[in-house]
Each structure stands twice: as structure tokens, then as C-alpha cells.
Design a protein around this motif. Structure first.
Motif, PDB file in Angstrom:
ATOM      1  N   ALA A 443       0.827  -1.208   0.000  1.00 26.87           N
ATOM      2  CA  ALA A 443       0.000   0.000   0.000  1.00 26.87           C
ATOM      3  C   ALA A 443       0.862   1.259   0.000  1.00 26.87           C
ATOM      4  CB  ALA A 443      -0.930  -0.004   1.211  1.00 26.87           C
ATOM      5  N   ALA A 444       1.976   1.235   0.778  1.00 29.34           N
ATOM      6  CA  ALA A 444       2.837   2.413   0.867  1.00 29.34           C
ATOM      7  C   ALA A 444       3.487   2.727  -0.470  1.00 29.34           C
ATOM      8  CB  ALA A 444       3.901   2.190   1.940  1.00 29.34           C
ATOM      9  N   LEU A 445       3.962   1.691  -1.159  1.00 35.27           N
ATOM     10  CA  LEU A 445       4.634   1.920  -2.425  1.00 35.27           C
ATOM     11  C   LEU A 445       3.651   2.319  -3.520  1.00 35.27           C
ATOM     12  CD1 LEU A 445       7.389  -0.840  -2.506  1.00 35.27           C
ATOM     13  CD2 LEU A 445       7.494   1.503  -1.666  1.00 35.27           C
ATOM     14  N   ALA A 446       2.452   1.794  -3.473  1.00 35.22           N
ATOM     15  CA  ALA A 446       1.441   2.194  -4.460  1.00 35.22           C
ATOM     16  C   ALA A 446       1.148   3.684  -4.332  1.00 35.22           C
ATOM     17  CB  ALA A 446       0.169   1.370  -4.271  1.00 35.22           C
ATOM     18  N   ARG A 447       1.037   4.151  -3.098  1.00 36.05           N
ATOM     19  CA  ARG A 447       0.776   5.578  -2.887  1.00 36.05           C
ATOM     20  C   ARG A 447       1.939   6.426  -3.374  1.00 36.05           C
ATOM     21  NH1 ARG A 447       0.618   8.092   3.109  1.00 36.05           N
ATOM     22  NH2 ARG A 447       2.762   7.342   2.969  1.00 36.05           N
ATOM     23  N   ALA A 448       3.163   6.001  -3.068  1.00 35.89           N
ATOM     24  CA  ALA A 448       4.340   6.773  -3.454  1.00 35.89           C
ATOM     25  C   ALA A 448       4.476   6.846  -4.979  1.00 35.89           C
ATOM     26  CB  ALA A 448       5.593   6.151  -2.839  1.00 35.89           C
ATOM     27  N   LYS A 449       4.301   5.721  -5.641  1.00 36.03           N
ATOM     28  CA  LYS A 449       4.439   5.708  -7.104  1.00 36.03           C
ATOM     29  C   LYS A 449       3.357   6.549  -7.767  1.00 36.03           C
ATOM     30  CE  LYS A 449       6.604   1.131  -7.320  1.00 36.03           C
ATOM     31  NZ  LYS A 449       6.442  -0.284  -7.749  1.00 36.03           N
ATOM     32  N   GLU A 450       2.139   6.446  -7.267  1.00 36.85           N
ATOM     33  CA  GLU A 450       1.056   7.230  -7.858  1.00 36.85           C
ATOM     34  C   GLU A 450       1.354   8.721  -7.745  1.00 36.85           C
ATOM     35  OE1 GLU A 450      -3.796   7.864  -7.433  1.00 36.85           O
ATOM     36  OE2 GLU A 450      -2.715   6.575  -6.020  1.00 36.85           O
ATOM     37  N   ALA A 451       1.842   9.155  -6.588  1.00 39.19           N
ATOM     38  CA  ALA A 451       2.110  10.576  -6.379  1.00 39.19           C
ATOM     39  C   ALA A 451       3.275  11.059  -7.234  1.00 39.19           C
ATOM     40  CB  ALA A 451       2.396  10.833  -4.904  1.00 39.19           C
ATOM     41  N   LEU A 452       4.378  10.316  -7.257  1.00 36.29           N
ATOM     42  CA  LEU A 452       5.576  10.795  -7.939  1.00 36.29           C
ATOM     43  C   LEU A 452       5.494  10.635  -9.451  1.00 36.29           C
ATOM     44  CD1 LEU A 452       8.271   9.654  -5.395  1.00 36.29           C
ATOM     45  CD2 LEU A 452       7.822  11.995  -6.111  1.00 36.29           C
ATOM     46  N   TYR A 453       5.005   9.480  -9.916  1.00 38.71           N
ATOM     47  CA  TYR A 453       4.889   9.320 -11.363  1.00 38.71           C
ATOM     48  C   TYR A 453       3.829  10.256 -11.929  1.00 38.71           C
ATOM     49  CZ  TYR A 453       7.923   5.218 -11.294  1.00 38.71           C
ATOM     50  OH  TYR A 453       8.997   4.380 -11.163  1.00 38.71           O
ATOM     51  N   GLY A 454       2.771  10.484 -11.169  1.00 29.44           N
ATOM     52  CA  GLY A 454       1.763  11.435 -11.609  1.00 29.44           C
ATOM     53  C   GLY A 454       2.330  12.830 -11.723  1.00 29.44           C
ATOM     54  N   GLN A 455       3.136  13.214 -10.760  1.00 26.39           N
ATOM     55  CA  GLN A 455       3.758  14.539 -10.792  1.00 26.39           C
ATOM     56  C   GLN A 455       4.701  14.666 -11.978  1.00 26.39           C
ATOM     57  OE1 GLN A 455       7.254  14.914  -9.936  1.00 26.39           O
ATOM     58  NE2 GLN A 455       7.115  17.076 -10.498  1.00 26.39           N
ATOM     59  N   ARG A 456       5.456  13.612 -12.278  1.00 24.60           N
ATOM     60  CA  ARG A 456       6.440  13.677 -13.364  1.00 24.60           C
ATOM     61  C   ARG A 456       5.794  13.776 -14.741  1.00 24.60           C
ATOM     62  NH1 ARG A 456      12.000  10.347 -12.402  1.00 24.60           N
ATOM     63  NH2 ARG A 456      12.608  11.368 -10.462  1.00 24.60           N
ATOM     64  N   ARG A 457       4.546  13.371 -14.848  1.00 24.04           N
ATOM     65  CA  ARG A 457       3.871  13.457 -16.150  1.00 24.04           C
ATOM     66  C   ARG A 457       3.385  14.869 -16.465  1.00 24.04           C
ATOM     67  NH1 ARG A 457       2.148   8.074 -14.778  1.00 24.04           N
ATOM     68  NH2 ARG A 457       0.354   8.877 -13.628  1.00 24.04           N
ATOM     69  N   ARG A 458       3.404  15.743 -15.491  1.00 26.76           N
ATOM     70  CA  ARG A 458       2.932  17.110 -15.721  1.00 26.76           C
ATOM     71  C   ARG A 458       3.906  17.854 -16.630  1.00 26.76           C
ATOM     72  NH1 ARG A 458       2.928  19.051  -9.841  1.00 26.76           N
ATOM     73  NH2 ARG A 458       2.651  21.083 -10.862  1.00 26.76           N
ATOM     74  N   PRO A 459       3.413  18.638 -17.594  1.00 28.45           N
ATOM     75  CA  PRO A 459       4.296  19.345 -18.532  1.00 28.45           C
ATOM     76  C   PRO A 459       5.305  20.246 -17.826  1.00 28.45           C
ATOM     77  CG  PRO A 459       2.037  19.415 -19.307  1.00 28.45           C
ATOM     78  CD  PRO A 459       1.986  18.821 -17.929  1.00 28.45           C
ATOM     79  N   GLU A 460       4.878  20.940 -16.775  1.00 30.36           N
ATOM     80  CA  GLU A 460       5.811  21.834 -16.096  1.00 30.36           C
ATOM     81  C   GLU A 460       6.927  21.069 -15.409  1.00 30.36           C
ATOM     82  OE1 GLU A 460       1.998  21.760 -13.490  1.00 30.36           O
ATOM     83  OE2 GLU A 460       2.555  21.544 -15.616  1.00 30.36           O
ATOM     84  N   ALA A 461       6.630  19.841 -14.907  1.00 33.94           N
ATOM     85  CA  ALA A 461       7.665  19.023 -14.289  1.00 33.94           C
ATOM     86  C   ALA A 461       8.664  18.533 -15.327  1.00 33.94           C
ATOM     87  CB  ALA A 461       7.030  17.832 -13.567  1.00 33.94           C
ATOM     88  N   GLN A 462       8.184  18.183 -16.511  1.00 29.99           N
ATOM     89  CA  GLN A 462       9.074  17.730 -17.566  1.00 29.99           C
ATOM     90  C   GLN A 462       9.967  18.863 -18.067  1.00 29.99           C
ATOM     91  OE1 GLN A 462       6.654  15.804 -20.535  1.00 29.99           O
ATOM     92  NE2 GLN A 462       5.886  14.262 -19.115  1.00 29.99           N
TER      93      GLN A 462
END
Length: 506
Positions: A443-462
Motif C-alpha cells: 500500500a505504501a509503495l502504491a501511494r508513493a508511485k502514484e504521487a511521484l509518477y503522476g507529478q512527473r507526467r505534468r508538462p511543467e515538471a518535464q
């Protein structure tokens, strides 16, 4: 008798060699330069700003004092007195200027934490107002005021391949004052350290390097990942490099000579792996030199505020989980065993360091700053540039590196398959005294991956990642790229051979 005052020799050029994290005689540019002066003295400052910093611990001060004692004896043999003072830099320098009348301050450049950065600015200002010429030399591959990372690897090679400086033969005696005794650990406000003593000083550094080059380095590539074999199979030079009892250039050149002369090709192969990682040592230090703020804030600002502890102190359950991690009672045996070893010895191999940070960052979802301060106090070999760059890289806040999430169970299977290491450091393992896991891993890793990979997909993050790569990323093929991986490889958690090489610094 007091040292001569400034009025005793008002026109005699006098050099003061300021020893910082360069506690040696060989390959020491300020020391060699001092031989050109009619009068010279040396200074070791023990600064309250360091003693009171959140990274400093008794083990660091104890090692410094032991290295200082060896240095003082070595300098006495060549006629150079080492003055040891406790105090802030500007205040001590002003006092010594009045006592000695020194006209030149000679030292190495330092890439340190925030307090040393501020200190150097204040010293530079003081030198200008007093008419003291302060000259600094590089002692690593770090390039001050670097405009671009392009060509950095070639600059590193140029420095490391340059002829090393010889040990000075002697200085003209002019101070008739006996050497004052060094302060004791308790005089500086610390209780004696319980960490086993690491052999201090320049001779010990060379003995450590010698044993590695003559045989211990044979299995370096295979031994460095497991805590069972790394203690003997790694170079164990990291503390000596951090305190400067041996220079990076001399380590590099001695390693290359041994590789060239070794008839044992297994030894040469192992040492070649070690040699390549010396470049990474300076590569990460360069990041802090170029961007001092990465000690305090996320390199990728797009992740600001994602984790507890980013903008405010840890509280409640987050604080409790952090303390369990610090004490080695998370309920994950490999994590806890590594933390116990680190606290007891002041050293841990790199892969296990990375696992500890990964666990704090992803399993516990903590911001890297407070765990980083705790680890800095544990690592005898704390090197600010490497440490804070790695804390961010292993926490996924650089914006340009693969998210490296270490499974404690997988690390145990691969690097402690019989449980020998875990039982050594966790005598309560398998009993009711050993705690249950403090978080659910899946559960902990699912939450972490969802938050960080989701953030990295944002155009401003890229877009931000492109800017970070341009400023901090490596440029040469021997230095594997730190560019952001493809989405497919990120989802798989794939790690290339180049990325694996990047992880292995110690």
C-alpha cells in the motif's frame, strides 16, 4: 613565550596555512606555497558553527582530533608549527593577525554545508578589509564557478592526471613557543564516542589504500553490494577522503599504477571498477558547488510539499515512524540491521545506504531533509556534496533520475540469503521482542508511485527536468546519463547497467 606580534616583523611576508578538510602533507598546494615565504605557520580551526551544526556528531570531532594530532606531529618534523584554536574563523584570524602579522592566507577550496559557505564569505570580506591576500586551490575535481557541465569530465581528468605536489622538506623556524595540547572531546562539549575508532591520519590512509590495492580490491565489484562482504571488499577510504588525510589525485594515480602493473587480472578488473567511481565522487560534489540550496530544498521544485517534513517538522505518526527508522525497529529486518550497523560503526556500504533512504522516502513517505540530517550524524565519512545529492536522488526529488525503490526483502534475499547479517545485528529477531512492520509495503509503495509518477507526467515538471539535466547532468560516456528515463522503464522500475554504476560510489 608568546608568538611574535605583528609589530615584531612589520615588513616580513608571512604565510598562514589554513587546514580545513585537508589534513595531510602530501599533495597539499597551500603547504607547498608556504615554503616560498620567509615565515610560515599553520592553523587548524575547530569552529563552534561546525560543532553546533545539525550534521556534527561526536564521532566526527573525535576523528578530527585524532587526525589533527597526527598532522601536528608530522608538521613538527618539518619545522612548521600547527596552531589549533577553537573559535569562529574571523575572530581567530584577527587575533592571529595581531600575534603573527601574517600577510597571506593559504587554503584549499571547500564544498561544504551552509555554515561553511557563509564562513568563507565572511573570511573573504575580512581579508579585503585587512589587506590579507587569501589564495585558495582546488583539491578535488570540483570546479568553482563552473559555467557549463560540458567538458567537466575532461577537466576532472586533467586535474587528476597532473603531477602531484611533493611533501615539503622543511621550514625556517621562527616561533619559539611550544605546541599547545589539542583540546579534548569533552572540552568541546561531547561525550566520548562509542563508535570503534577508525585509524586516523595520513599514514593510516596510505595503509588503507595499500591493503586495498594489493589485494582487498580483487573482489570489489562483487563485494561492494552485500554488507557481509563490503566491509572488507570496499576501499574504506571514504572517511580519509572526507577529512582530506589523502588526496583524490593520489588515490586516482596510485590506483591507475596498480592496475597497469598487476599481473593478477582479477585484481586489475576489480580496481578498474573502483577507479571509475572516483569520478562519481566529484560529480556529485559538483552539484552542491553549483547549487548550494540543494542542501535544504528539493532540486525539482515541482515536488515541493508532497511529503511530510518538507515545509514543517514531522508530527504525530510521521514522527513516530521516523523515530522507529532511526532506531532500527521498523519491523523490516534488513532495514533495521543496516541501521543498527551504521549507528554502531559509523559506516555502511552504499547499496544499503540507498536502501535506508529509499525506505524512508517511499515506504514511510518522509521528506529527505530530516532523515538526511540523522544519517549525516551517523556517517563518519559525511561528505556534504555526495550526501545531499544522494539523499535527493534516492528520494526521487531530482526530477531527472529513475525512481530507485529498494525492496528490503529482495535485498535480504540477494545480499544476506542465509540471514547471517540480520541475526548479527538483530539478536531479538524471531522473538516477541521484534516489532511487526510499521507500514504495509504494497500500500505504501502504491501511494508513493502514484504521487511521484503522476507529478512527473505534468508538462511543467518535464520542462523543469530538462533545465535540471542541462545544469547538473553528466556529459561524458564514462559518466552514465542521469536523464529522465522513459515512462515504460519507469513503470517497470528498470535499472540499466549505467544507472547501476551510478549508484555505486563507495
Amino acid at each position: 613565550m608568546r608568538p611574535p606580534t605583528a609589530s615584531s616583523h612589520p615588513s616580513t611576508p608571512t604565510a598562514l596555512v589554513w587546514f580545513k578538510r585537508d589534513l595531510r602533507l602530501r599533495d597539499h598546494a597551500p603547504l607547498v606555497e608556504a615554503t616560498q615565504f620567509e615565515r610560515a605557520a599553520a592553523l587548524l580551526l575547530i569552529e563552534p558553527e561546525w560543532l553546533q551544526s545539525p550534521e556534527c556528531e561526536a564521532r566526527h570531532v573525535e576523528f578530527l582530533l585524532a587526525c589533527a594530532e597526527a598532522l601536528q606531529q608530522d608538521l613538527a618534523c618539518i619545522g612548521l608549527p600547527l596552531i589549533v584554536r577553537v573559535g569562529s574563523a574571523v575572530a581567530v584570524l584577527e587575533q592571529l593577525r595581531q600575534e603573527l602579522g601574517f600577510s597571506h592566507l593559504l587554503s584549499h577550496e571547500e564544498t561544504g554545508t551552509g555554515w561553511s559557505y557563509v564562513r568563507d564569505i565572511e573570511v573573504a570580506r575580512w581579508c579585503r578589509t585587512r589587506g590579507v591576500a587569501w589564495q585558495e586551490w582546488p583539491q578535488t575535481g570540483v570546479v568553482r564557478r563552473l559555467k557549463s557541465r560540458s567538458g567537466w569530465a575532461a577537466l576532472w581528468a586533467q586535474r587528476m592526471d597532473a603531477a602531484p605536489l611533493p611533501r615539503p622538506l622543511g621550514f625556517k623556524p621562527w616561533l619559539d613557543q611550544p605546541q599547545a595540547p589539542l583540546p579534548r572531546l569533552q572540552d568541546l562539549g561531547f561525550a566520548p564516542s562509542t563508535v570503534p575508532a577508525t585509524p586516523p591520519g595520513e599514514r593510516a590512509a596510505w595503509q588503507t589504500l595499500g591493503s586495498f590495492l594489493e589485494g582487498r580490491g580483487r573482489d570489489y565489484r562483487s563485494a561492494l553490494s552485500s554488507p557481509l562482504t563490503a566491509t572488507e571488499g570496499c576501499s574504506r577510504l571514504s572517511a580519509h577522503l572526507a577529512f582530506g588525510t589523502i588526496s583524490m589525485r593520489l588515490v586516482h594515480q596510485a590506483t591507475e599504477r596498480r592496475i597497469a602493473s598487476a599481473e593478477d587480472r582479477s585484481l586489475a578488473y576489480g580496481l578498474r571498477g573502483f577507479s571509475s567511481r572516483l569520478r562519481w565522487h566529484c560529480h556529485f560534489m559538483q552539484k552542491l558547488e553549483d547549487e548550494p540550496a540543494l542542501e535544504w530544498r528539493n532540486l525539482a521544485r515541482a515536488v515541493d510539499g508532497l511529503r511530510p517534513g518538507d515545509r514543517s517538522p514531522l508530527e504525530g505518526g510521521d514522527r513516530e515512524r521516523f523515530e522507529a527508522w532511526c532506531e532500527g525497529r521498523t519491523g523490516y529486518p534488513m532495514v533495521d540491521a543496516c541501521m543498527r550497523q551504521l549507528r554502531a560503526t559509523g559506516w555502511l556500504n552504499f547499496r544499503m545506504r540507498a536502501m535506508l533512504v529509499s525506505f524512508a522516502a517511499y515506504h514511510l513517505w518522509l521528506h529527505w531533509r530530516e532523515p538526511g540530517l540523522f544519517l549525516a550524524r551517523q556517517f563518519l565519512d559525511f561528505e556534504p556534496g555526495i550526501h545531499w545529492s544522494q539523499m535527493q536522488m534516492q528520494s526521487g526529488t531530482t526530477g531527472i533520475n529513475t525512481l530507485r525503490i529498494y525492496s528490503p526483502a529482495k535485498q535480504a534475499r540477494e545480499h544476506d540469503p542465509l540471514g547471517e547479517y540480520q541475526r548479527r545485528w538483530l539478536p531479538e529477531l524471531g522473538t516477541a521482542a521484534y516489532p511487526a512492520p510499521i507500514v504495509d509495503e504494497r500500500a505504501a509503495l502504491a501511494r508513493a508511485k502514484e504521487a511521484l509518477y503522476g507529478q512527473r507526467r505534468r508538462p511543467e515538471a518535464q520542462a523543469e527536468a530538462e533545465r535540471i539535466q542541462d545544469k547538473h547532468g553528466s556529459r561524458k560516456s564514462v559518466l552514465p546519463s542521469t536523464a529522465r528515463p522513459s515512462k515504460a522503464s519507469a513503470r517497470r522500475g528498470a535499472t540499466s547497467a549505467a544507472e547501476q554504476a551510478q549508484q555505486s560510489l563507495f
